[in-house]
Design an enzyme around this catalytic site. Structure first.
Site: not given
Ligand code: GLA
Length: 404
Positions: A151, A206
């Site tokens: 990430d 997301d």
């Molecule tokens: C980010 C990623 C998500 C998830 C969260 C976890 O937002 O884009 O897909 O992995 O972190 O905290």
């Protein structure tokens, strides 16, 4: 003598180069498929629940349908590294230890994936990998990790390409083949530089279980299915075997209508997207299961040509998506994006199909194709006659064309 020396030097350099060559090749030749904990559980995971989920992964038919990776997202770690700087799986969540859980996943014939972050802390506030890349990669290799999602939170001062390159090399040096999934939300256009670094990269922010527009999550705005789909056109040519655009994990079974779930899944298949289920497998309805395990739709996603589809036309709330397939087949998805019932009438002979990327050119005046409906699971005649069908709100008709 000099020749022998040069020869040895060349061989050494080749091997040396190979050692530091980025990413393990021959992984993810088709878009990876699996399950990821995040969309439903966020950081609320624990060994017993996850074991039940692994069991359901098998008993529900997900494995038979082609899903392979069981992936723990954020929240699997304790808040601190140990005194040697090693990551520590949360002992409350994993009383049996992580290795035992990984072995459990492997014993079921599945592959195991895990999550961390290029920054100092993960997005959930757990220890990030910055400064520990090689140590963490060795830790994952020893655990038996097959897939790493990496990430991009808390990365102030980091260069994305450099940070992802470092982790990719660290995985290579640790020596265990792992699919490397870049998750920097498309901020630095990884499709332009990550082909040799990773196997998939997030294209966008997301996802949430919303069909269109922006999804308000209170403190932040998530992306909807169509919001993400709209952004895929510009990076289509960068996706292919071994290196996929990743429009994010699936929200099928997480609250949208049946039609919307079906449209979401169809579009992800049309895009050759990684298929990561994000619902509670233990509680999925028969409808949800029928979507996630539709072998005909999955075959479109997994087609060996590995060409992402594109939006062919959009008019008055109706969209037509096209995906070239191997063996001169073609997938076509008609989508009703509007809030009203619609009727599609599509006279194939008026619509030649051309795609520079896959070099397909089809003129339905000179060649006819058999039409197979992937959701109704039946043949609907051929392209010599105009296609006419009613489409409910947010519903899709997804078909495969095979030359007669
Ligand atoms: C980010 C990623 C998500 C998830 C969260 C976890 O937002 O884009 O897909 O992995 O972190 O905290």
């Amino acid at each position: 003598m000099i020749r022998a020396f040069l020869y040895t030097a060349i061989i050494f350099l080749l091997n040396f180069n190979n050692l530091f060559a980025q990413k393990f090749e021959a992984l993810a030749q088709t878009p990876p498929m699996g399950f990821n904990t995040w969309n439903t559980f966020q950081t609320n995971i624990n060994e017993q629940m996850l074991k039940n989920m692994v069991d359901t992964f098998i008993s529900s038919g997900m494995k038979d349908a082609g899903y392979r990776y069981f992936i723990l997202d954020d929240g699997w770690m304790a808040m601190q590294r140990d005194s040697s700087g090693n990551l520590v799986p949360d002992p409350q969540k994993f009383p049996g230890g992580m290795k035992k859980f990984v072995d459990y996943v492997h014993a079921k014939g599945l592959k195991f994936g895990i999550y961390n972050c290029a920054g100092t802390l993960t997005c959930g506030g757990y220890p990030g990998t910055r400064g520990y890349e090689y140590q963490d990669a060795r830790f994952y290799a020893a655990l038996g990790v097959d897939y790493l999602k990496y990430d991009w939170c808390n990365t102030v001062g980091l260069d994305a390409k450099e940070a992802y390159t470092t982790m990719s090399k660290a995985i290579k040096v640790a020596g265990r083949p792992m699919v490397f999934s870049l998750c920097e939300w498309g901020n630095h256009k990884p499709w332009e530089w990550a082909t040799n670094i990773g196997h998939l990269w997030r294209t966008t922010g997301d996802i949430a279980a919303g069909f269109d527009g922006v999804v308000d999550k209170g403190t932040w705005k998530a992306m909807s299915v169509m919001g993400i789909a709209d952004k895929q056109a510009e990076m289509r040519q960068y996706s292919g075997p071994g290196h996929w655009n990743d429009p994010d994990m699936l929200e099928v079974g997480n609250g949208m209508t049946y039609n919307e779930d079906k449209a979401h899944f169809s579009l992800w298949c049309m895009l050759a997207a990684p298929l990561m289920a994000g619902n509670d497998l233990r509680k999925m309805s028969d409808q949800t299961k029928s979507i996630l395990t539709n072998g005909d739709a999955i075959a479109i996603d997994q087609d060996v040509l590995g060409v992402a589809g594109f939006k062919y036309a959009a008019l008055d709330g109706l969209e037509i998506w096209i995906k070239p397939l191997a063996n001169n087949e073609l997938a076509v998805c008609f989508l009703n994006r509007s809030a009203k019932q619609k009727t599609i009438t599509f006279n194939w002979k008026d619509h030649p199909i051309k795609d520079g990327l896959s070099s397909i050119i089809i003129d339905f005046n000179t060649s006819a194709y058999k039409i197979y409906d992937l959701w109704l699971k039946k043949t609907l005649g051929n392209t010599n006659r105009a296609l006419k069908s009613d489409l409910g709100v947010h519903d899709v008709m997804m078909i495969k064309l095979t030359k007669l």
